[in-house]
Design an enzyme around this catalytic site. Structure first.
Site, short mmCIF file in Angstrom:
data_model
loop_
_atom_site.label_atom_id
_atom_site.label_comp_id
_atom_site.label_asym_id
_atom_site.label_seq_id
_atom_site.Cartn_x
_atom_site.Cartn_y
_atom_site.Cartn_z
CB CYS A 153 -10.68 -2.13 0.15
SG CYS A 153 -10.08 -1.23 -1.07
CD GLU A 157 -5.34 -5.86 -1.60
OE1 GLU A 157 -5.08 -4.74 -1.24
OE2 GLU A 157 -6.29 -5.71 -0.50
CG ASN A 188 -0.78 -0.22 1.98
OD1 ASN A 188 0.91 -0.36 2.26
ND2 ASN A 188 -1.05 0.21 3.41
CD GLU A 239 -0.92 4.99 4.41
OE1 GLU A 239 -0.88 6.36 5.43
OE2 GLU A 239 -2.13 3.83 5.08
N1 THU Z 1 -5.89 -1.26 1.85
C1 THU Z 1 -5.00 -2.19 1.38
O1 THU Z 1 -3.87 -2.14 1.10
N2 THU Z 1 -5.55 -2.91 0.53
C2 THU Z 1 -6.69 -3.80 0.97
O2 THU Z 1 -7.57 -4.09 0.45
C3 THU Z 1 -7.71 -2.95 1.84
C4 THU Z 1 -6.78 -1.17 2.65
C5 THU Z 1 -4.40 -0.28 3.15
C6 THU Z 1 -4.71 1.07 2.13
C7 THU Z 1 -4.66 1.77 3.45
O3 THU Z 1 -3.22 2.17 3.10
C8 THU Z 1 -4.54 1.49 4.88
O4 THU Z 1 -4.84 -0.03 4.23
C9 THU Z 1 -5.38 1.48 5.52
O5 THU Z 1 -6.68 1.79 5.23
#
Ligand code: THU
Length: 135
Positions: free
Chosen positions: A86, A55, A42, A44
């Site tokens: 998500c 993903e 991830n 941000e």
């Molecule tokens: N996140 C993911 O990387 N994958 C998901 O399917 C759910 C959320 C990350 C996004 C963000 O950086 C952190 O988790 C908190 O939401």
């Protein structure tokens, strides 16, 4: 490559996570049909909405390298609960994977469960629906 091996790669990818706002580290490892593994984490952003999940990072990397066929995806999260993709990621993945695609969801203790894509998104919105619209 078995599920545990793919999960180990996803676990290692948590270290690459850029998550200063949530502190929630997510790693992903995507096994492609050509047996290569494409990784993601991830990433941000201070705008929050600009954040990209692990993903989708993995899929965007793979697709931009010309890969189109995928076998399975492992996700590992820094929390105690198993990490599930998500809703946005599920919709994004549904463009490229079928009902039988396997998703391995892991936590920070190395525990995991494996699901078929159709279990995570049983009623995917797809081009089939759009193509049935009368014009
Ligand atoms: N996140 C993911 O990387 N994958 C998901 O399917 C759910 C959320 C990350 C996004 C963000 O950086 C952190 O988790 C908190 O939401």
């Amino acid at each position: 490559m078995d599920n545990k091996q793919l999960l180990n790669i996803a676990e290692g990818m948590r270290e690459k996570s850029y998550s200063p706002y949530s502190g929630y580290r997510v790693g992903a490892a995507l096994l492609c049909a050509d047996d290569s593994v494409v990784t993601g984490c991830n990433v941000e952003n201070i705008s929050y909405g600009g954040t990209i999940c692990a993903e989708r990072t993995a899929f965007v990397k793979a697709i931009s390298e010309g890969k189109r066929h995928f076998s399975k995806l492992a996700i590992s999260v820094s929390g105690e609960e198993l990490g599930y993709p998500c809703g946005i990621c599920l919709q994004f993945l549904s463009e490229f994977v079928g009902a039988e695609f396997e998703v391995i969801c892991g936590n920070n203790k190395g525990e995991y469960k494996s699901y078929l894509f159709s279990e995570l998104l049983p009623f995917a919105f797809s081009s089939k629906s759009v193509n049935r619209v009368e014009k």
